[in-house]
Scaffold this motif. Structure first.
Motif, PDB file in Angstrom:
ATOM      1  N   HIS A  31       0.802  -1.278  -0.093  1.00  0.00           N
ATOM      2  CA  HIS A  31      -0.115   0.011   0.011  1.00  0.00           C
ATOM      3  C   HIS A  31       0.934   1.294   0.163  1.00  0.00           C
ATOM      4  CE1 HIS A  31      -2.620  -3.160   1.915  1.00  0.00           C
ATOM      5  NE2 HIS A  31      -3.753  -2.527   0.807  1.00  0.00           N
ATOM      6  N   GLY A  32       1.741   1.360  -0.777  1.00  0.00           N
ATOM      7  CA  GLY A  32       2.902   2.499  -0.847  1.00  0.00           C
ATOM      8  C   GLY A  32       4.238   1.851  -0.820  1.00  0.00           C
ATOM      9  N   VAL A  33       5.130   2.681  -1.024  1.00  0.00           N
ATOM     10  CA  VAL A  33       6.605   2.348  -1.042  1.00  0.00           C
ATOM     11  C   VAL A  33       7.254   2.414   0.238  1.00  0.00           C
ATOM     12  CG1 VAL A  33       8.912   2.646  -2.164  1.00  0.00           C
ATOM     13  CG2 VAL A  33       6.713   3.008  -3.470  1.00  0.00           C
ATOM     14  N   LEU A  84       6.817   6.044   1.602  1.00  0.00           N
ATOM     15  CA  LEU A  84       6.517   7.125   0.538  1.00  0.00           C
ATOM     16  C   LEU A  84       5.105   7.204  -0.058  1.00  0.00           C
ATOM     17  CD1 LEU A  84      10.009   6.261  -1.188  1.00  0.00           C
ATOM     18  CD2 LEU A  84       9.536   7.955   0.717  1.00  0.00           C
ATOM     19  N   ASP A  85       4.159   8.305   0.104  1.00  0.00           N
ATOM     20  CA  ASP A  85       2.969   8.235  -0.671  1.00  0.00           C
ATOM     21  C   ASP A  85       2.155   6.921  -0.047  1.00  0.00           C
ATOM     22  OD1 ASP A  85       2.803  10.776  -1.361  1.00  0.00           O
ATOM     23  OD2 ASP A  85       3.855  10.024  -3.267  1.00  0.00           O
ATOM     24  N   ASN A 123       2.915   5.844  10.729  1.00  0.00           N
ATOM     25  CA  ASN A 123       3.831   6.422  11.810  1.00  0.00           C
ATOM     26  C   ASN A 123       4.528   7.763  11.020  1.00  0.00           C
ATOM     27  OD1 ASN A 123       2.917   5.237  13.912  1.00  0.00           O
ATOM     28  ND2 ASN A 123       4.409   3.848  14.073  1.00  0.00           N
ATOM     29  N   PHE A 124       5.380   7.514  10.118  1.00  0.00           N
ATOM     30  CA  PHE A 124       5.988   8.356   9.431  1.00  0.00           C
ATOM     31  C   PHE A 124       6.052   8.337   7.970  1.00  0.00           C
ATOM     32  CE2 PHE A 124       9.947  10.490   7.867  1.00  0.00           C
ATOM     33  CZ  PHE A 124       9.654  11.762   8.687  1.00  0.00           C
ATOM     34  N   ALA A 125       5.427   9.299   7.116  1.00  0.00           N
ATOM     35  CA  ALA A 125       5.124   9.091   5.785  1.00  0.00           C
ATOM     36  C   ALA A 125       5.496  10.451   5.169  1.00  0.00           C
ATOM     37  CB  ALA A 125       3.740   8.898   5.629  1.00  0.00           C
ATOM     38  N   LEU A 141      15.965   7.605  -5.428  1.00  0.00           N
ATOM     39  CA  LEU A 141      15.061   8.708  -5.572  1.00  0.00           C
ATOM     40  C   LEU A 141      13.470   8.311  -5.923  1.00  0.00           C
ATOM     41  CD1 LEU A 141      14.961  11.906  -6.297  1.00  0.00           C
ATOM     42  CD2 LEU A 141      15.224  11.296  -8.810  1.00  0.00           C
ATOM     43  N   TYR A 142      12.766   9.160  -5.458  1.00  0.00           N
ATOM     44  CA  TYR A 142      11.138   8.692  -5.421  1.00  0.00           C
ATOM     45  C   TYR A 142      10.686  10.196  -6.046  1.00  0.00           C
ATOM     46  CZ  TYR A 142       6.433   8.424  -4.209  1.00  0.00           C
ATOM     47  OH  TYR A 142       5.088   8.002  -4.060  1.00  0.00           O
ATOM     48  N   THR A 143      10.284  10.005  -7.357  1.00  0.00           N
ATOM     49  CA  THR A 143       9.701  11.112  -8.042  1.00  0.00           C
ATOM     50  C   THR A 143       8.261  11.611  -7.367  1.00  0.00           C
ATOM     51  OG1 THR A 143       8.496   9.892  -9.500  1.00  0.00           O
ATOM     52  CG2 THR A 143      10.979  10.399 -10.046  1.00  0.00           C
ATOM     53  N   GLY A 144       7.739  10.678  -6.858  1.00  0.00           N
ATOM     54  CA  GLY A 144       6.077  11.110  -6.787  1.00  0.00           C
ATOM     55  C   GLY A 144       5.483  11.455  -8.138  1.00  0.00           C
TER      56      GLY A 144
END
Ligand SMILES: [Zn+2]
Length: 321
Positions: A9-11, A20-21, A27-29, A104-107
């Motif tokens: 459900h997200g990276v 990440l998203d 807890n921390f996103a 690197l995570y671009t979103g």
């Protein structure tokens, strides 16, 4: 330490307690931008000040850590730096570095900006890239020429006493198109779903050209902007013409669904060539695709000799950082 990326459900970078998203509360996103598909009420969120300002109250995280572009923070033993993603106000790419390895995570990302400017893509060993338009028939025209064509289309309609209606996503696209059309001297009327987004955009620091809210009264001489779905208010306008402003304009079937009189392929996402360019600029030798045509885009990358995989929903995938 754990050197892996996991999809659930997200990276997730599990060794570093960061998501990440994520689509579920964590807890921390990291929230890459304010589109509602990315915003959840996380215990603590990492985001830019503009993204925080644009997230509706009901979806705000309970706590946050704000970071500006090119600012760095420590996360466990690693370092996080945010860079503009060029997708909308506040949108950010996340660069993570740990013991000489980087990710690197671009979103959601847009490379080609108005005025010939290109969004900066930092170097990384591993790249997680969005692939909304990851098929080669999605090739968009030059953004500046498209804006000019939209302006001409609006002017022609107004000159013949017809209301031009631009069909745009309410948050981000509506405001960016207003800014792009501002030099042409247009005034705007916004459908009720676009109006709060325009207010928030201005509050988040980007002031917009003159606009009023569509209220059933006459809007003579104004360019109307409305979301692509639900055109009830538009049908009350009398004589009007609609134009879909979206990357989906390149998909004949999809464009037909909206029944617009005209289409313009102006997008806040990368087209196929821009996605290829993101991969190239990052210099990554390992690429993971998320959103949209993940399988297709990963396959095209592999054909070009890039090691690439789709990070699919419901798939637990561990990989070396
Ligand atoms: Zn988005």
């Amino acid at each position: 330490m754990t050197r892996e990326v996991v999809w659930d459900h997200g990276v997730s970078l599990p060794g570093h307690r960061i998501w990440l998203d994520p689509l579920v509360v964590r807890n921390f996103a990291f929230i890459s931008h304010a589109h509602t598909d990315h915003a959840r009420r996380h215990k603590e969120a990492l985001l830019t000040p503009q993204t925080l300002a644009l997230i509706p109250e009901a979806r705000r995280p309970r706590g946050w850590r704000m970071l500006g572009y090119r600012e760095t923070m420590r996360r466990g033993e690693g370092t996080v730096t945010l860079y503009s993603a060029g997708h909308m106000l506040g949108s950010a790419q996340l660069h993570f570095e740990h013991e000489g390895a980087s990710l690197l995570y671009t979103g959601d990302i847009k490379l080609r900006q108005p005025g010939g400017v290109t969004t900066f893509v930092p170097k990384a060993d591993v790249l997680i890239v969005e692939s909304t338009y990851g098929r080669p028939h999605f090739r968009f025209g030059d953004p500046d020429s498209t804006v000019e064509a939209i302006a001409r289309w609006c002017r022609r309609a107004l000159d013949s006493r017809v209301t031009p209606v631009l069909l745009c996503h309410a948050l981000g696209k509506t405001e960016e198109i207003m800014l792009a059309l501002a030099p042409y001297g247009f005034e705007f009327a916004l459908e009720k779903r676009c109006a709060p987004c325009a207010r928030d955009y201005a509050l988040a620091g980007r002031s917009l050209p003159d606009w009023v809210e569509l209220d059933g009264g006459p809007v003579t001489g104004r360019v109307v902007i409305a979301p692509p779905v639900g055109k009830d208010e538009i049908r009350r306008l009398g004589r009007y013409r609609t134009a879909l402003v979206s990357g989906w304009a390149k998909d004949a079937e999809f464009a037909r669904l909206f029944g617009a009189d005209a289409t313009f392929d102006l997008s806040d996402h990368c087209d196929f060539d821009e996605l290829m360019e993101v991969v190239e600029r990052s210099g990554a030798d390992q690429v993971y695709t998320v959103h949209g045509y993940t399988e297709d885009f990963a396959r095209y990358l592999r054909k070009r000799g890039v090691r690439a995989w789709a990070l699919e929903l419901n798939e637990q995938l561990a990989l070396a950082l």
